[in-house]
Design an enzyme around this catalytic site. Structure first.
Site, short mmCIF file in Angstrom:
data_model
loop_
_atom_site.label_atom_id
_atom_site.label_comp_id
_atom_site.label_asym_id
_atom_site.label_seq_id
_atom_site.Cartn_x
_atom_site.Cartn_y
_atom_site.Cartn_z
CG HIS A 1 39.24 -7.24 -6.28
ND1 HIS A 1 39.71 -6.32 -7.18
CD2 HIS A 1 38.25 -7.90 -6.90
CE1 HIS A 1 39.01 -6.42 -8.29
NE2 HIS A 1 38.12 -7.37 -8.17
C1 UD1 Z 1 33.43 -8.76 -8.06
C2 UD1 Z 1 33.38 -9.35 -9.47
C3 UD1 Z 1 34.59 -8.87 -10.27
C4 UD1 Z 1 34.77 -7.37 -10.20
C5 UD1 Z 1 34.75 -6.91 -8.73
C6 UD1 Z 1 34.87 -5.41 -8.61
C7 UD1 Z 1 32.31 -11.58 -9.62
C8 UD1 Z 1 32.54 -13.02 -9.76
N1 UD1 Z 1 33.41 -10.81 -9.46
O1 UD1 Z 1 34.53 -9.31 -7.38
O2 UD1 Z 1 34.41 -9.26 -11.63
O3 UD1 Z 1 36.03 -7.00 -10.76
O4 UD1 Z 1 33.53 -7.35 -8.12
O5 UD1 Z 1 35.11 -5.01 -7.28
O6 UD1 Z 1 31.18 -11.14 -9.66
N2 UD1 Z 1 32.43 -7.88 0.16
C9 UD1 Z 1 32.20 -7.04 1.23
N3 UD1 Z 1 31.59 -5.86 0.99
C10 UD1 Z 1 31.19 -5.50 -0.25
C11 UD1 Z 1 31.42 -6.38 -1.32
C12 UD1 Z 1 32.06 -7.56 -1.10
O7 UD1 Z 1 32.55 -7.33 2.36
O8 UD1 Z 1 30.64 -4.41 -0.41
C13 UD1 Z 1 33.09 -9.16 0.39
C14 UD1 Z 1 32.11 -10.29 0.29
O9 UD1 Z 1 31.47 -10.55 1.46
C15 UD1 Z 1 32.95 -11.43 -0.23
C16 UD1 Z 1 34.04 -10.75 -0.99
O10 UD1 Z 1 34.05 -9.39 -0.61
O11 UD1 Z 1 33.49 -12.18 0.81
C17 UD1 Z 1 33.95 -10.93 -2.47
O12 UD1 Z 1 32.90 -10.21 -3.06
P1 UD1 Z 1 32.38 -10.64 -4.54
O13 UD1 Z 1 31.28 -9.74 -4.91
O14 UD1 Z 1 32.17 -12.08 -4.60
O15 UD1 Z 1 33.59 -10.47 -5.48
P2 UD1 Z 1 34.59 -9.32 -5.78
O16 UD1 Z 1 35.90 -9.83 -5.36
O17 UD1 Z 1 34.14 -7.99 -5.27
#
Ligand code: UD1
Length: 355
Positions: free
Chosen positions: A204
């Site tokens: 991811h």
């Molecule tokens: C985040 C953390 C990472 C951790 C990971 C665990 C940061 C910078 N990164 O990355 O260190 O390893 O979590 O999973 O904080 N999204 C959804 N539903 C959700 C969560 C996220 O659709 O429940 C989508 C968001 O809309 C976004 C993308 O996933 O477009 C990224 O989510 P984000 O929280 O930025 O980063 P992760 O890749 O989950």
């Protein structure tokens, strides 16, 4: 003693689960959980609170992750500042390296509330990835730095931050150890997988999934691998969105893709897999706890002791197959992340400091 614990993303719910249980043993300690809302899908959030038997957070923010880093972190800071002022705790606990960790750390420090960073001292270099920036900045401003490994402690000793340093072991090992009898071994059968004959994959991180050419190249390779050994892949919402946006769905048709799953299911799958492919910090270690070799889809990792000891391997799309199918036998040296009592040690230290 009053504590505010800030969580927001999947791995933080897991770490908090074991620490909150320890805190709750003492009637003179009160803990308030704040969920920043960074992860909000049911499978990424609610599921964890239920299966890890955690109390519901007192506050759940609308931190919605689809925002840019600045907007997400900024909004969390605005909301967290109000909560910390209102609750006026003795200590704020921060976990790991997410935007939620950074937002909480900055706000608490500026309000002159003491902070504890759990999983301090992890360094992966280079510095231009968001998680590395978050962990470095939070280590700089935290008062109590709890390290999961000797290497993490050595990293911090070199940096000369002003917080107090402790090597406690890794709370992720604690929870693995405590819950191992509850891991769901049935899920493998439900998914039609044969014991010891499948690869568990997760991916991811932004640098692997946010650019079409890179994601396409990786999925093509995984597709080839899945013709030789079945691959099961719980897909993170970030990756799912990108696969759809880039029109790459055909590349995952031979891969056993499933929605994100809870901790007990994921650990069930690790126990019975052949090997792991991942870019997740947590799963790199959970593979090791389970005696499985992991191919780590990163240029570098904060968990480099596992690479140095040839338990895990850093891979890229070019050498992934060769390393995955290599005949080299992995020797699993135990104890790298402590003895399963990290949370107990952390809470003992906090009691000595505050009570
Ligand atoms: C985040 C953390 C990472 C951790 C990971 C665990 C940061 C910078 N990164 O990355 O260190 O390893 O979590 O999973 O904080 N999204 C959804 N539903 C959700 C969560 C996220 O659709 O429940 C989508 C968001 O809309 C976004 C993308 O996933 O477009 C990224 O989510 P984000 O929280 O930025 O980063 P992760 O890749 O989950």
């Amino acid at each position: 003693m009053k504590i505010v614990s800030i969580v927001g993303a999947r791995p933080q719910f897991i770490k908090e689960a074991v620490v909150q249980r320890e805190i709750r043993k003492y009637s003179d300690m009160q803990e308030i959980i704040v969920h920043t809302g960074q992860h909000y899908d049911k499978n990424m959030s609610e599921l964890f609170f239920g299966e890890l038997e955690m109390p519901h957070p007192k506050y759940v923010l609308e931190g919605r992750a689809s925002r840019s880093h600045g907007e997400m972190t900024g909004q969390m800071m605005i909301d967290l500042e109000k909560i910390i002022q209102e609750e006026n705790p003795d200590l704020v606990i921060l976990y790991g390296d997410t935007n939620s960790t950074l937002a909480g750390g900055i706000v608490a420090s500026k309000l002159k509330v003491k902070t504890a960073h759990i999983e301090a001292g992890i360094r992966s270099f280079p510095k231009d990835i968001p998680e590395e920036m978050n962990r470095m900045m939070v280590d700089c401003i935290s008062n109590y730095l709890f390290c999961p490994s000797d290497l993490a402690l050595r990293n911090l000793e070199r940096e000369n931050n002003y917080g107090k340093l402790y090597m406690t072991g890794d709370v992720m090992y604690d929870i693995f150890f405590h819950l191992r009898d509850r891991f769901n071994r049935e899920i493998r059968k439900t998914l039609g997988l044969e014991k010891g004959n499948y690869v568990l994959m997760t991916m991811h991180r932004d640098f692997n999934v946010d650019r079409k050419e890179i994601l396409e190249e990786i999925l093509l390779e995984i597709n080839k691998i899945s013709k030789e050994v079945p691959v099961v892949y719980p897909v993170h919402p970030r990756t799912a969105k990108k696969i759809k946006e880039f029109g790459l769905k055909k590349l995952i048709s031979d891969i056993n893709t499933i929605p994100p799953i809870g901790y007990l299911d994921l650990m069930g799958l690790v126990q019975d897999c052949w090997k792991v492919i991942t870019d997740s910090g947590g799963l790199q270690k959970e593979a090791y706890f389970s005696g499985k070799m992991a191919c780590v889809l990163l240029e570098d990792t904060g968990w480099s002791e596992l690479i140095d000891k040839k338990i895990n391997y850093l891979v890229n799309v070019k050498n992934l197959r060769e390393i995955l199918f290599s005949k080299e036998v992995t020797v699993f040296e135990p104890g790298i992340y402590g003895d399963g009592k990290a949370a107990e040690k952390i809470v003992d230290i906090l009691r000595t400091e505050f009570l």
